[in-house]
Design an enzyme around this catalytic site. Sequence first.
Site, mmCIF file in Angstrom:
data_model
loop_
_atom_site.group_PDB
_atom_site.id
_atom_site.type_symbol
_atom_site.label_atom_id
_atom_site.label_comp_id
_atom_site.label_asym_id
_atom_site.label_seq_id
_atom_site.Cartn_x
_atom_site.Cartn_y
_atom_site.Cartn_z
ATOM 1 N N ARG A 166 0.851 -1.184 0.000
ATOM 2 C CA ARG A 166 0.000 0.000 0.000
ATOM 3 C C ARG A 166 0.888 1.235 0.000
ATOM 4 O O ARG A 166 1.922 1.266 0.694
ATOM 5 C CB ARG A 166 -0.890 0.033 1.252
ATOM 6 C CG ARG A 166 -2.022 -0.954 1.234
ATOM 7 C CD ARG A 166 -3.097 -0.568 0.196
ATOM 8 N NE ARG A 166 -4.190 -1.522 0.156
ATOM 9 C CZ ARG A 166 -4.283 -2.546 -0.710
ATOM 10 N NH1 ARG A 166 -3.346 -2.750 -1.620
ATOM 11 N NH2 ARG A 166 -5.315 -3.359 -0.678
ATOM 12 N N HIS B 4 -0.584 -0.321 -10.078
ATOM 13 C CA HIS B 4 -1.291 -1.285 -9.227
ATOM 14 C C HIS B 4 -1.680 -2.536 -10.027
ATOM 15 O O HIS B 4 -2.851 -2.932 -10.044
ATOM 16 C CB HIS B 4 -2.517 -0.619 -8.580
ATOM 17 C CG HIS B 4 -2.927 -1.285 -7.285
ATOM 18 N ND1 HIS B 4 -3.391 -0.590 -6.193
ATOM 19 C CD2 HIS B 4 -2.957 -2.582 -6.910
ATOM 20 C CE1 HIS B 4 -3.676 -1.426 -5.211
ATOM 21 N NE2 HIS B 4 -3.417 -2.641 -5.624
HETATM 22 C C1 GLV Z 1 -4.821 -5.265 -4.049
HETATM 23 O O1 GLV Z 1 -4.259 -4.268 -3.847
HETATM 24 C C2 GLV Z 1 -5.184 -6.197 -3.052
HETATM 25 O O2 GLV Z 1 -5.315 -5.820 -1.886
HETATM 26 O O3 GLV Z 1 -5.344 -7.359 -3.393
#
Ligand code: GLV
Length: 304
Positions: free
Chosen positions: A219, A267
């Site tokens: 994160r 991401h």
């Molecule tokens: C993506 O960020 C997840 O938490 O799987």
Amino acid sequence: MVPPAWVALGKETFASPIYQVVLHGKDEYRPEDIDYFVGFRPPAGFLKSLPKLKLVISFGAGVDGFLADPQFPRQIPLVRFTEPALAYEMAQHSVMHALIIQRQQRFFDKAQAEGVWRQIMMPRATSATRMGILGMGEIGGKIAERFAMLGFPTSGWSKTRKNIPNVKSYAGDGELNTFLGQSDFLTVVLPQTPQTINMMDRDFFAKLPKGASIINVARGSVIVDADLIAALDSGQLGHAVLDVFRTEPLPADHPFWKHPKITITPHIAGLTSPHMALAYVENCVRRNEAGEKLSDIVDIDRGY
Ligand code: GLV
């Protein structure tokens, strides 16, 4: 029964004979008819508005998007997605970027663009390049296994001790600094919790070996952005590979975009494929309806 809202996958992805799907924001539905929720980062208060909810199914492994909701219905079980295939993809991403740095692939890309035959040695032998996995849970463990298979001395840190072949396990706060001090590459797989937010700041970076590289697939909030830039500029850190950010999409004017020592991916380290998504949701619903115990239920107080 399922409003699969706030995931990139479409409603058809979830079509199944064992339930009916409604898409929040598109289909008409009565909140009291909803038994299951599938999604990733619903707006605060949304889940509380579904009075008959039996189970909340997270589309991510990280459930901070749910727990950030002060009205999250804590009495309803929340399951998180920990499909091994997702972990293998995240391991591929981490290994690929570590190798690009370790083997100086950008140097050869540049030489090729210039049409020049230019050899250089790797700055460090594989056997002297220490891989550290910060957050050695389900996903972190798979990443560690992969690095170890390639011959890198590999270790991982987690709250509790882990037993993974050829991977040294550091555990608990008391062993964190030792672990950091021997991580030439640090792959971050921590969940977002009150303890991990802003954890990677100036002091933290100073504990890594000089020139260490970081790969963040966890994160964005675990990193203090300005401190990361300062550590890269001073040479304390060699490179940062970032897949996650405090604000996503990463704002166009964010200094990370143009920083020469930062690699950005949007991401994508582990993306849930449609077939994995359907199998996961069907399995959760089927087991829950049969009264069977579900795996991967989140401990709400712990945060993962
Ligand atoms: C993506 O960020 C997840 O938490 O799987």
